[in-house]
Design an enzyme around this catalytic site. Structure first.
Site, PDB file in Angstrom:
ATOM      1  N   ARG A   1       0.796  -1.297   0.032  1.00  0.00           N
ATOM      2  CA  ARG A   1       0.011  -0.053   0.066  1.00  0.00           C
ATOM      3  C   ARG A   1       0.758   1.234   0.101  1.00  0.00           C
ATOM      4  O   ARG A   1       0.676   2.225   0.569  1.00  0.00           O
ATOM      5  CB  ARG A   1      -1.023   0.022   1.332  1.00  0.00           C
TER       6      ARG A   1
ATOM      7  N   SER B   1     -10.589  -0.468   3.864  1.00  0.00           N
ATOM      8  CA  SER B   1      -9.534  -0.736   5.128  1.00  0.00           C
ATOM      9  C   SER B   1      -9.152   0.706   5.674  1.00  0.00           C
ATOM     10  O   SER B   1      -8.441   1.417   4.970  1.00  0.00           O
ATOM     11  CB  SER B   1      -8.594  -1.392   4.700  1.00  0.00           C
TER      12      SER B   1
ATOM     13  N   GLU C   1      -4.021   3.775   6.937  1.00  0.00           N
ATOM     14  CA  GLU C   1      -3.740   3.689   5.555  1.00  0.00           C
ATOM     15  C   GLU C   1      -4.443   4.909   4.800  1.00  0.00           C
ATOM     16  O   GLU C   1      -3.885   5.237   3.954  1.00  0.00           O
ATOM     17  CB  GLU C   1      -4.550   2.337   5.160  1.00  0.00           C
TER      18      GLU C   1
HETATM   19  C1  LIG Z   1     -15.692   0.093  -0.319  1.00  0.00           C
HETATM   20  C2  LIG Z   1     -14.010   0.433  -0.552  1.00  0.00           C
HETATM   21  C3  LIG Z   1     -13.125  -0.720  -0.619  1.00  0.00           C
HETATM   22  C4  LIG Z   1     -11.847  -0.665  -0.982  1.00  0.00           C
HETATM   23  N1  LIG Z   1     -11.103  -1.647  -1.068  1.00  0.00           N
HETATM   24  C5  LIG Z   1      -9.832  -1.738  -1.298  1.00  0.00           C
HETATM   25  C6  LIG Z   1      -9.034  -3.069  -1.624  1.00  0.00           C
HETATM   26  O1  LIG Z   1      -9.474  -4.157  -1.719  1.00  0.00           O
HETATM   27  N2  LIG Z   1      -7.723  -2.646  -1.841  1.00  0.00           N
HETATM   28  C7  LIG Z   1      -7.076  -1.515  -1.721  1.00  0.00           C
HETATM   29  O2  LIG Z   1      -5.685  -1.299  -2.118  1.00  0.00           O
HETATM   30  N3  LIG Z   1      -7.838  -0.398  -1.555  1.00  0.00           N
HETATM   31  C8  LIG Z   1      -9.225  -0.530  -1.379  1.00  0.00           C
HETATM   32  N4  LIG Z   1      -9.755   0.725  -1.231  1.00  0.00           N
HETATM   33  C9  LIG Z   1      -9.277   1.840  -1.210  1.00  0.00           C
HETATM   34  C10 LIG Z   1      -9.244   2.699  -2.363  1.00  0.00           C
HETATM   35  O3  LIG Z   1     -10.249   2.461  -3.099  1.00  0.00           O
HETATM   36  C11 LIG Z   1      -7.975   2.977  -3.033  1.00  0.00           C
HETATM   37  O4  LIG Z   1      -7.074   3.363  -2.424  1.00  0.00           O
HETATM   38  C12 LIG Z   1      -8.114   3.512  -4.515  1.00  0.00           C
HETATM   39  O5  LIG Z   1      -6.979   3.160  -5.183  1.00  0.00           O
HETATM   40  C13 LIG Z   1      -7.922   5.103  -4.163  1.00  0.00           C
HETATM   41  O6  LIG Z   1      -8.178   5.827  -5.545  1.00  0.00           O
HETATM   42  P1  LIG Z   1      -8.882   7.084  -5.622  1.00  0.00           P
HETATM   43  O7  LIG Z   1      -8.888   7.599  -6.873  1.00  0.00           O
HETATM   44  O8  LIG Z   1     -10.158   7.235  -5.043  1.00  0.00           O
HETATM   45  O9  LIG Z   1      -7.884   7.987  -4.774  1.00  0.00           O
HETATM   46  P2  LIG Z   1      -7.977   9.276  -3.730  1.00  0.00           P
HETATM   47  O10 LIG Z   1      -8.702   8.616  -2.610  1.00  0.00           O
HETATM   48  O11 LIG Z   1      -8.716  10.295  -4.342  1.00  0.00           O
HETATM   49  O12 LIG Z   1      -6.504   9.481  -3.359  1.00  0.00           O
HETATM   50  C14 LIG Z   1      -5.486   8.700  -2.666  1.00  0.00           C
HETATM   51  C15 LIG Z   1      -4.195   9.128  -2.507  1.00  0.00           C
HETATM   52  O13 LIG Z   1      -3.718   9.143  -3.709  1.00  0.00           O
HETATM   53  C16 LIG Z   1      -3.290  10.474  -4.077  1.00  0.00           C
HETATM   54  N5  LIG Z   1      -3.572  10.762  -5.606  1.00  0.00           N
HETATM   55  C17 LIG Z   1      -4.992  10.380  -6.104  1.00  0.00           C
HETATM   56  N6  LIG Z   1      -4.789  10.498  -7.419  1.00  0.00           N
HETATM   57  C18 LIG Z   1      -3.432  10.989  -7.697  1.00  0.00           C
HETATM   58  C19 LIG Z   1      -2.621  11.342  -8.938  1.00  0.00           C
HETATM   59  N7  LIG Z   1      -3.169  11.221 -10.021  1.00  0.00           N
HETATM   60  N8  LIG Z   1      -1.387  11.585  -8.664  1.00  0.00           N
HETATM   61  C20 LIG Z   1      -0.991  11.685  -7.520  1.00  0.00           C
HETATM   62  N9  LIG Z   1      -1.535  11.576  -6.280  1.00  0.00           N
HETATM   63  C21 LIG Z   1      -2.747  10.998  -6.516  1.00  0.00           C
HETATM   64  C22 LIG Z   1      -4.327  11.513  -3.418  1.00  0.00           C
HETATM   65  O14 LIG Z   1      -3.473  12.699  -3.091  1.00  0.00           O
HETATM   66  C23 LIG Z   1      -4.276  10.681  -1.981  1.00  0.00           C
HETATM   67  O15 LIG Z   1      -3.125  10.865  -1.199  1.00  0.00           O
HETATM   68  C24 LIG Z   1     -11.177   0.615  -1.081  1.00  0.00           C
HETATM   69  C25 LIG Z   1     -11.995   1.700  -0.651  1.00  0.00           C
HETATM   70  C26 LIG Z   1     -13.498   1.746  -0.505  1.00  0.00           C
HETATM   71  C27 LIG Z   1     -14.145   2.954  -0.349  1.00  0.00           C
END
Ligand SMILES: Cc1cc2nc3c(=O)[nH]c(=O)nc-3n(C[C@H](O)[C@H](O)[C@H](O)COP(=O)(O)OP(=O)(O)OC[C@H]3O[C@@H](n4cnc5c(N)ncnc54)[C@H](O)[C@@H]3O)c2cc1C
Length: 340
Positions: free
Chosen positions: A164, A235, A335
């Site tokens: 992660r 998580s 996380e």
């Molecule tokens: C119901 C649920 C289930 C989930 N299950 C999992 C799972 O099974 N496994 C897992 O690993 N994660 C899981 N997650 C966590 C999440 O889905 C992931 O971490 C996802 O990749 C985040 O993507 P996002 O676009 O929403 O990022 P955001 O939440 O918008 O950002 C996350 C981080 O990345 C940075 N960021 C985002 N985009 C960029 C970019 N283009 N350039 C630089 N930095 C950036 C942001 O600044 C922030 O620090 C889950 C979340 C939910 C709500």
């Protein structure tokens, strides 16, 4: 490029929590990212790249930042023998990509089906689930580097992926992911070893690619809160990765606790096992602070009910961390990224 002021982040995070961001700029191209960074500098605001906000907890207060909603689209394919290179914009929704590639018969991402968020978020967090991890498919990542105001292409090794984590997480705010190039395979490579998947296919000897993708989605739907009712970021905590001797010492104290050796060294200790009442260590079922609660089916997940605040979620997270430390001596960390 769309520029807005005082946009309430509760509408842009899956926790459905967060105060107004001073600037909220939607970037649909690399050029937009460049212009948005320049505008943030003019206004003397720090830059915060945001995807779908599915791994972020945003403060209830006003956020004095320029939030760049990275919405760069596009998926392109380049075939080379049995492998296919896929280049995808950082704003593409992860699960849209999973559908696209699995429908084309390309193996590699199926066990990661159903994870919310964008490609950018997947890169930063190095998402993982059901025995698969994002980095396994990566060839290179294109970033906009705020230190040099230019684009860079980083190889998988340069991305410093780990559990992660990645270079982009370590250098948050200075590298914005714009595109990712992945390599996927025509050759079937089913990964059915994870227990839930094994059970799901107990009567299906050779499931297809699409069956595996759909199975993962259906298994996940039973574990996570329904986002139409609750908020969550999945998580909330990281499982600690401990030196082998320490993990073995803990396992000896708690018979039945599984251990997961990590490819990069160390052993992952599953926190959910301790928080699950059936193992008689801690009973965190539906422990609440205000309108935030520990999700009863998967206690690593914190959920929010309508009206919950970031303060509720933070206080609940602190409670879980403290109880875990008191009961087991194990320190856990968050996380989910804090945006303030
Ligand atoms: C119901 C649920 C289930 C989930 N299950 C999992 C799972 O099974 N496994 C897992 O690993 N994660 C899981 N997650 C966590 C999440 O889905 C992931 O971490 C996802 O990749 C985040 O993507 P996002 O676009 O929403 O990022 P955001 O939440 O918008 O950002 C996350 C981080 O990345 C940075 N960021 C985002 N985009 C960029 C970019 N283009 N350039 C630089 N930095 C950036 C942001 O600044 C922030 O620090 C889950 C979340 C939910 C709500």
């Amino acid at each position: 490029m769309k520029i807005e002021e005082n946009v309430v982040l509760a509408e842009h995070t899956t926790f459905k929590i967060g105060g107004p961001a001073k600037l909220f700029i939607t970037c649909e191209s690399v050029e937009d990212v460049e212009n948005a960074v320049a505008l943030a500098r003019e206004r003397d605001l720090a830059v915060y790249p945001l995807g779908e906000g599915s791994n972020v907890l945003a403060s209830d207060e006003a956020i004095e930042k320029a939030v760049l909603r990275i919405s760069i689209p596009g998926i392109t394919y380049e075939k080379a023998g049995a492998q296919t290179r896929v280049t995808v914009g950082a704003g593409v929704t992860w699960d849209t990509l999973v559908d696209d590639v699995t429908d084309k018969g390309l193996w590699g991402l199926e066990n990661l089906a159903g994870i919310p968020g964008t490609i950018g978020g997947a890169v930063v967090q190095n998402i993982g689930a059901y025995g698969a991890v994002f980095e396994d498919s990566v060839i290179s990542i294109e970033v906009y580097d705020l230190a040099t105001n230019s684009l860079r292409n980083l190889s998988r090794e340069e991305c410093l992926f780990g559990y992660r984590t990645s270079l982009f997480k370590q250098r948050a705010g200075s590298l914005i992911v714009t595109h990712a190039t992945l390599e996927l395979s025509d050759t079937p490579k089913p990964r059915l070893g994870y227990r839930d998947i094994e059970d799901y296919f107990a009567d299906t000897p050779a499931p297809t690619l699409v069956e595996i993708r759909n199975a993962v989605r259906s298994i996940r739907a039973k574990k996570f809160p329904d986002l139409t009712t609750y908020g969550t970021a999945g998580s909330f905590f990281l499982n600690p990765v401990l030196p082998e001797e320490e993990a073995v010492r803990i396992a000896a104290k708690y018979p039945g606790m599984p251990l997961f050796p990590m490819p990069e060294g160390g052993v992952k200790v599953p926190i959910a096992w301790f928080l699950d009442y059936r193992h008689n260590v801690l009973d965190m079922r539906e422990v609440r602070v205000g309108k935030a609660l520990v999700w009863p089916i998967q206690p690593l997940v914190l959920a929010s009910e309508p009206g919950a605040t970031a303060a509720d979620v933070q206080a609940l997270a602190t409670l879980v961390i403290e109880r875990m430390k008191e009961a087991t001596g194990i320190s856990i960390s968050r996380e989910v990224q804090w945006l303030a």
